[in-house]
Every structure is written in C-alpha cells, then in structure tokens.
Design a protein around this motif. Structure first.
Motif, PDB file in Angstrom:
ATOM      1  N   UNK A 318      47.295  44.498  61.703  1.00 38.90           N
ATOM      2  CA  UNK A 318      48.363  45.487  61.499  1.00 38.90           C
ATOM      3  C   UNK A 318      48.312  46.055  60.085  1.00 38.90           C
ATOM      4  N   UNK A 319      48.058  45.216  59.109  1.00 39.08           N
ATOM      5  CA  UNK A 319      48.000  45.663  57.715  1.00 39.08           C
ATOM      6  C   UNK A 319      46.859  46.646  57.493  1.00 39.08           C
ATOM      7  N   UNK A 320      45.711  46.339  58.065  1.00 36.44           N
ATOM      8  CA  UNK A 320      44.582  47.267  57.956  1.00 36.44           C
ATOM      9  C   UNK A 320      44.938  48.593  58.614  1.00 36.44           C
ATOM     10  N   UNK A 321      45.610  48.532  59.764  1.00 33.55           N
ATOM     11  CA  UNK A 321      46.036  49.763  60.438  1.00 33.55           C
ATOM     12  C   UNK A 321      46.992  50.580  59.588  1.00 33.55           C
ATOM     13  N   UNK A 322      47.915  49.903  58.911  1.00 34.09           N
ATOM     14  CA  UNK A 322      48.844  50.610  58.023  1.00 34.09           C
ATOM     15  C   UNK A 322      48.087  51.293  56.891  1.00 34.09           C
ATOM     16  N   UNK A 323      47.113  50.598  56.332  1.00 37.77           N
ATOM     17  CA  UNK A 323      46.327  51.176  55.245  1.00 37.77           C
ATOM     18  C   UNK A 323      45.560  52.411  55.709  1.00 37.77           C
TER      19      UNK A 323
END
Length: 374
Positions: A318-323
């Motif tokens: 999810x964090x990579x997707x947000x980035x």
C-alpha cells in the motif's frame, strides 16, 4: 523545487537519473516507515523492518539535501527559493494540519514553533541551508557538526521547539552530503566500469544484509535498549533513560553507521533511467501529501493490536502504491499551489541594496536645491 530529500537541481540543468532514482526509493521507504509504525509494538518482524529503515532513511534525506545545498553566500534567487520551496509550504501545511485537527474535534491552536508530524524537516532544512555557508568556513565542518550532534543529546533543554533537537542531531548528515559533492562522487561513480560497480554493490549488499541479520537476531535486546529513540534524533538521552556519560557514544556509532549506509544505498541505486526515475521529481508532493492518506489508517485503530502475518507486506505494498500515486502529473497539477507556491505578489520587484539603503545619484549630478546666485 527543493524536495525533502533534495535540494533538487534547477530545471534548466540536465537531471541525473542516479539521484532521481535515489530520491524516489528513499521517499518510498519513508512512507513505509510511517505506515508500519502502529505495527511495531506487537510484531517483532515489523519492528525489525522499522529499525532497518530508520537506520539510514532519515540520514539519507538529510544527506541528499546537503549534497545539493549551496555553501556560498546566498544570492537573491537562492533566498527567494528558500521562501517559496521550504518556508511557505511549511506555513501552508502547518495551517492545514491545525485546521484538520480542529475539524476532527481537537482544540484550535496554531503554533508554528511546533511542527506537525513530518513537517519538522522543512524547519530543519531551512536552518541547515542558512547555516551551511558559515559552517563550511571552519576548517573541520564535519567533525564540528558531529560534536554538535552528540553534545546536543546531553541537553534536555534542546527539544522539539522549531525542530531544534533534530536540526542539531541530524546536522552531520547534511554536512556529510555537502562533502560528497565536494568529493565529486557522482562524476567518478558514473564513469566506473561495470565490473567495478558490481564489486561495490556486492559490498553494499553485504552491509545491508549484515545489518538486517543483526537486527533480527537481537530484536528483543534492541527493543529493551530503546534504540528506536536514538534513531529518531528528537530527544535528549536523559529523557528516555540514558543519563550516563557514555550515551553519546551510541549516537556517535549510529552516525558512523548511517554515513556508511548512505553511501551503500547510493551505490545500489541504478545509474540509468528506470521506470521510477521520472517519479523522483515529485518527492516534495509525496512528502507533504502522504501523511493525509496515512492519517486515517494510523488513527482509526485498524492496525492496533496483533495482526495477521499478511498485514505487514500488505501495508508495504500500500505504501509503495501511495508513493506511485502521489508522483503522478495530475497530483502535481492539482496541488502545485500548495506545494510550490510562487507568491510573486509578496516579493519586491527589484532587489534591495546590500545595506537596504536607497542609492542616490552622485551629488554633482543632482539638480541645485535652491536658487542659484546671480
């Protein structure tokens, strides 16, 4: 634009893929670190991942910012950008966070001396950039910055007001980044033969692998030692139980380790264009906006307590997707007035003189002040 791990080069210069790659990977690690915070109290694996990231990712932000910082006397353009790229975004987003907390039922208290969540970095970056030209006048700026960092940890009076504890604590990494620029490492690294590059990368992988193994093998001891509090650089040692004289030695060791990890991280970054190279130009947007997306996740309690094994990898994805999301062009178009305010109306149309006084023409060229004698 000066992103949080940047001090990005002016747009008229050719961008170097190595640095854009490093910016985006580093800012993504920051998002991951913030996202998994709620998991670390109940999960040793999450705590190990957290310690691994925090061993170098904040020093890396600071170091890359120092790499692109100017150490000469600041000109009008530099001072202008200091305001538009750092100071104004801080004031804007600190105000937004204050209003948001008030709307969610908190007290309305607008205090620009205490930064909300990640905004401390903008205060620190302002101070570092102002101080650097003076600091590098000294013979040993890196050594002096290390002494300042270690010494500041003994003084409980140095706290989070205007992010002073982190500003002084992380100062060595800003100066270290500036030194990397003086050593011209980019040009040297980019011209190395592939075989030599991979030998360096093997060493970097060995360093990171050893660090990860040490953390996992000693996770309970590291938790008991409160090593996380040292890695945040935001408190004096006595405030979390370290009132011994040798406490500064722990910070000194962590500074040395982090400098080695900064170099290892840069060694591992691709030297050529990748799928995420272009995303590295949007780090300021990721930095300022990701906390709004993580806020519901962190404050809702959904990550509190023991979690299934898949939650940690799920939060990382999810964090990579947000980035990736916050690196998109439509995000930049939508939020540019907040993230990159121009505020042209606020600036003088012409620069002031060095003394701030009005420059008059030579006296012999002035018209006579009274009637001339006949």
């Amino acid at each position: 634009m000066i992103a949080p791990l940047t001090g990005a080069p002016p747009t008229h210069r050719r961008r170097v893929p190595l640095w854009d790659n490093a910016r985006w990977v580093a800012i993504t690690l920051m998002v991951i670190g913030h996202a998994i915070l709620k998991l670390i109290s109940e999960s040793d694996v999450s705590y190990a991942v957290y310690l691994f990231i925090y061993a170098f990712h904040v020093p890396l932000f600071v170091g890359v910012s120092g790499y692109f910082a100017k150490s000469g006397p600041p000109g009008t353009r530099q001072l202008h950008r200091l305001l538009t790229d750092i100071v104004f975004p801080y004031l804007i987003f600190e105000t937004i966070w204050t209003v948001l907390r008030w709307m969610l039922g908190g007290r309305f208290w607008l205090d620009y001396s205490t930064a909300s969540w990640t905004l401390w970095f903008l205060i620190a970056l302002t101070i570092w950039r102002i101080a650097l030209p003076y600091l590098v006048l000294l013979r040993y700026p890196l050594l002096i910055s290390v002494l300042i960092s270690v010494g500041a940890g003994y003084l409980p009076a140095i706290d989070s007001t205007f992010a002073l504890s982190r500003t002084l604590g992380l100062l060595p990494f800003f100066v270290f980044g500036w030194h990397l620029r003086q050593w011209q490492i980019t040009g040297r690294w980019l011209t190395l033969r592939t075989a030599v590059v991979w030998r360096w990368r093997a060493g970097a992988l060995a360093l990171f692998g050893t660090l990860l193994l040490v953390i996992f093998a000693n996770i309970e001891a590291l938790r008991a030692l409160k090593i996380r509090r040292f890695l945040l650089y935001d408190e004096a040692y006595p405030t979390f139980g370290y009132d011994q004289i040798w406490a500064g030695g722990i910070r000194l060791l962590l500074i040395g380790l982090a400098c080695a990890l900064i170099v290892a991280f840069l060694v591992l970054m691709p030297r050529r264009q990748t799928w995420f190279t272009a995303l590295g130009a949007a780090t300021m947007y990721i930095y300022l906006l990701h906390s709004f997306l993580l806020y519901p996740l962190r404050e809702s309690g959904i990550l509190s307590g023991p979690q299934p094994f898949w939650v940690l990898p799920g939060v990382i994805v999810l964090s990579v997707g947000i980035s990736v999301l916050l690196s998109q062009k439509f995000v930049k178009r939508l939020f540019r007035p907040l993230v990159e305010p121009k505020a042209r109306w606020l600036f003088r149309t012409e620069a002031a003189t060095p003394t701030g006084t009005i420059v008059l023409p030579p006296e012999d060229s002035l018209p006579p002040r009274g009637p001339t004698p006949s």
